[in-house]
Design an enzyme around this catalytic site. Sequence first.
Site, PDB file in Angstrom:
ATOM      1  N   LYS A  22      38.158  41.064  20.234  1.00 47.74           N
ATOM      2  CA  LYS A  22      39.869  40.903  19.741  1.00 47.74           C
ATOM      3  C   LYS A  22      40.027  40.526  20.849  1.00 47.74           C
ATOM      4  O   LYS A  22      40.972  39.259  20.052  1.00 47.74           O
ATOM      5  CB  LYS A  22      40.326  42.844  19.882  1.00 47.74           C
ATOM      6  CG  LYS A  22      42.069  42.955  19.048  1.00 47.74           C
ATOM      7  CD  LYS A  22      42.102  43.929  19.245  1.00 47.74           C
ATOM      8  CE  LYS A  22      41.903  44.922  20.097  1.00 47.74           C
ATOM      9  NZ  LYS A  22      43.659  44.640  20.870  1.00 47.74           N
ATOM     10  N   SER A  23      40.174  40.250  21.891  1.00 48.02           N
ATOM     11  CA  SER A  23      40.219  39.718  23.680  1.00 48.02           C
ATOM     12  C   SER A  23      39.911  38.244  22.956  1.00 48.02           C
ATOM     13  O   SER A  23      41.066  37.153  22.833  1.00 48.02           O
ATOM     14  CB  SER A  23      40.015  40.264  24.631  1.00 48.02           C
ATOM     15  OG  SER A  23      41.108  41.257  24.946  1.00 48.02           O
ATOM     16  N   ARG A  27      42.599  34.809  22.180  1.00 47.30           N
ATOM     17  CA  ARG A  27      42.338  33.949  23.263  1.00 47.30           C
ATOM     18  C   ARG A  27      41.807  31.685  22.170  1.00 47.30           C
ATOM     19  O   ARG A  27      42.821  30.746  22.627  1.00 47.30           O
ATOM     20  CB  ARG A  27      41.467  33.854  23.778  1.00 47.30           C
ATOM     21  CG  ARG A  27      42.382  34.436  24.863  1.00 47.30           C
ATOM     22  CD  ARG A  27      40.883  35.387  25.630  1.00 47.30           C
ATOM     23  NE  ARG A  27      41.744  36.006  26.702  1.00 47.30           N
ATOM     24  CZ  ARG A  27      42.124  37.167  26.539  1.00 47.30           C
ATOM     25  NH1 ARG A  27      42.794  37.826  25.175  1.00 47.30           N
ATOM     26  NH2 ARG A  27      43.313  37.981  28.298  1.00 47.30           N
ATOM     27  N   ARG A 122      56.904  48.938  25.875  1.00 44.89           N
ATOM     28  CA  ARG A 122      55.956  48.107  26.483  1.00 44.89           C
ATOM     29  C   ARG A 122      56.460  47.491  27.608  1.00 44.89           C
ATOM     30  O   ARG A 122      57.315  46.858  27.482  1.00 44.89           O
ATOM     31  CB  ARG A 122      54.729  47.560  26.195  1.00 44.89           C
ATOM     32  CG  ARG A 122      54.012  48.731  24.829  1.00 44.89           C
ATOM     33  CD  ARG A 122      52.722  48.549  24.490  1.00 44.89           C
ATOM     34  NE  ARG A 122      52.414  48.297  25.522  1.00 44.89           N
ATOM     35  CZ  ARG A 122      50.582  47.565  25.375  1.00 44.89           C
ATOM     36  NH1 ARG A 122      50.314  47.635  24.014  1.00 44.89           N
ATOM     37  NH2 ARG A 122      49.742  47.555  25.843  1.00 44.89           N
ATOM     38  N   SER A 166      46.154  43.059  35.159  1.00 43.65           N
ATOM     39  CA  SER A 166      45.869  43.038  33.887  1.00 43.65           C
ATOM     40  C   SER A 166      45.199  41.615  33.303  1.00 43.65           C
ATOM     41  O   SER A 166      45.968  40.319  33.863  1.00 43.65           O
ATOM     42  CB  SER A 166      47.703  42.703  33.860  1.00 43.65           C
ATOM     43  OG  SER A 166      47.577  41.925  32.848  1.00 43.65           O
ATOM     44  N   GLN A 168      45.952  40.130  30.322  1.00 44.07           N
ATOM     45  CA  GLN A 168      47.091  39.542  29.926  1.00 44.07           C
ATOM     46  C   GLN A 168      48.284  38.838  30.603  1.00 44.07           C
ATOM     47  O   GLN A 168      48.992  37.621  31.028  1.00 44.07           O
ATOM     48  CB  GLN A 168      48.203  40.691  28.415  1.00 44.07           C
ATOM     49  CG  GLN A 168      47.015  41.430  27.933  1.00 44.07           C
ATOM     50  CD  GLN A 168      47.548  42.863  27.285  1.00 44.07           C
ATOM     51  OE1 GLN A 168      48.732  42.724  27.452  1.00 44.07           O
ATOM     52  NE2 GLN A 168      47.175  43.019  26.136  1.00 44.07           N
ATOM     53  N   ASP A 314      40.204  49.807  28.045  1.00 46.37           N
ATOM     54  CA  ASP A 314      40.127  49.888  26.965  1.00 46.37           C
ATOM     55  C   ASP A 314      39.021  51.242  26.182  1.00 46.37           C
ATOM     56  O   ASP A 314      39.358  51.954  25.686  1.00 46.37           O
ATOM     57  CB  ASP A 314      39.594  48.635  25.745  1.00 46.37           C
ATOM     58  CG  ASP A 314      40.938  48.284  26.040  1.00 46.37           C
ATOM     59  OD1 ASP A 314      42.254  48.325  26.333  1.00 46.37           O
ATOM     60  OD2 ASP A 314      41.043  46.520  25.737  1.00 46.37           O
ATOM     61  N   LYS A 341      50.012  52.010  27.446  1.00 46.30           N
ATOM     62  CA  LYS A 341      49.513  51.169  26.355  1.00 46.30           C
ATOM     63  C   LYS A 341      50.238  51.512  25.096  1.00 46.30           C
ATOM     64  O   LYS A 341      51.245  51.925  25.146  1.00 46.30           O
ATOM     65  CB  LYS A 341      47.966  51.596  26.281  1.00 46.30           C
ATOM     66  CG  LYS A 341      46.924  51.265  27.823  1.00 46.30           C
ATOM     67  CD  LYS A 341      46.778  49.890  27.186  1.00 46.30           C
ATOM     68  CE  LYS A 341      45.920  49.264  28.725  1.00 46.30           C
ATOM     69  NZ  LYS A 341      46.341  47.759  28.687  1.00 46.30           N
ATOM     70  N   ARG A 345      48.214  57.217  26.852  1.00 47.22           N
ATOM     71  CA  ARG A 345      47.570  57.958  26.452  1.00 47.22           C
ATOM     72  C   ARG A 345      46.542  58.956  27.135  1.00 47.22           C
ATOM     73  O   ARG A 345      45.799  59.850  26.509  1.00 47.22           O
ATOM     74  CB  ARG A 345      46.020  56.061  26.339  1.00 47.22           C
ATOM     75  CG  ARG A 345      46.433  55.566  25.321  1.00 47.22           C
ATOM     76  CD  ARG A 345      45.960  54.040  25.546  1.00 47.22           C
ATOM     77  NE  ARG A 345      45.483  53.767  24.506  1.00 47.22           N
ATOM     78  CZ  ARG A 345      44.611  52.443  24.288  1.00 47.22           C
ATOM     79  NH1 ARG A 345      43.677  51.487  25.484  1.00 47.22           N
ATOM     80  NH2 ARG A 345      44.750  51.801  22.900  1.00 47.22           N
TER      81      ARG A 345
END
Length: 430
Positions: A22-23, A27, A122, A166, A168, A314, A341, A345
């Site tokens: 996914k990551s 990108r 978030r 992070s 992100q 994750d 998240k 969580r």
Amino acid sequence: MSEQKITPARTICGETSLPGDKSISHRYALLAAIARGTSTIENYSPAADCASTLGCIEALGARVRLENGRVEIEGAGLDGLREAAAPLDAGNSGTTLRLLAGVLAGQTFESVLTGDDSLRRRPMKRIVEPLARMGALVEAERGEFPPLRIRGGELEAIRYEMPIPSAQVKSCVLLAGLYARGSTTVVESVATRDHTERALAEFGARIAATAGMATVSGGSPLDARSLEVPGDLSAATFLIAATLLLPGSELRLRNVGLNPTRTAVLDFLISMGAKIRVTGECKIGGEPRGDIEVGHAPLDGGVSSGGVSARMIDELPMLAALGPFTQRGITILDARELRVKETDRIAALVENIRRMGGRAESFPDGITVAGRSAGPLHGAEIEPYGDHRIAMAFAVAGLAAQGETTIQNAECVGVSFPAFFQTIEQLAER
Ligand code: S3P
């Protein structure tokens, strides 16, 4: 699908591949959108999150064709994106919103970025602050939450020392750095996933990266590439965990991403007694990959803290849900990020472990889960709070618990692993 029943399995056996990472998919799509020419991306993730990224770049003028996991993207070039007709919808995807914000900070037009109820809760100050320092105008609800209104333009390079680990945030700043005057540097105290750095190099950006530091030069154009996304190790973790739990199980996972900034989970499982073997390692497009072989093994338990927690962020939900099946239990510290998240969580883990009869306590930055001595888990109704990783973690626990487990709102797994339940059904023997 609204709820999914999980009945106990005897073993998990066989061989499978995983959805594209996914990551990495996010990108490749974003960089293809601002590259010159047409890129092809094989094994693009079927996750809803990655579809959100494609929807956003299309709305900004990139041409996207999607066929059987292969995506063709006709890029607009670094300065060729155009203003979207409506707010850009990142859905449930924090990665889409935070990375795209970096690109939009470099555009001369105004953009509005929003998402679903979860994403609109978030924290975004973490990107608003560095982008503002670079010269972008970014407005957020109460200074913190989406929708974000971004007016970009002339950006100045900065040196940014990350206050939280992070990938992100790091990626957002590096992408904005493509549009800045000068060289933008990001320094991190924990080396988080470096897919952006690797992808930027593949697309021809001028970037220098070492563990914990990356510098990108503004203004250099990107060129289209043909790339192939490896299987998603975070998705693989759920299947690996199921295999470890059930005696007699043996599983082979083909073509899984093995980027060293992502493999801490394998080391952690091995430290608890898991037998995991990696074969056929190779590197394509700068991203290492290989096959993973795993068999059932009794698990000892352990403690995750410091940078290890950040590098397994994750995978922590699955590790916590393994706790009741281990000898000594599992404790997770230094993982405050779990609270912000797709849901909180830590709270969701404690609640659902208790629903299954396990013992768990929370801390502000973590959780401790008692091991086998607290008794076996029983099937229960699981409330994932719309969080894909909570749903999958407890589906795996349900395979090894006594009696039937029901996962509420199970369709949320589509956010990262749409075929999760079908894959489990193919591999499970009852
Ligand atoms: C991601 C980074 C991590 C991770 C998320 C994907 C990425 O988030 O939890 O699932 O692709 O960069 P943070 O940057 O918030 O730690």
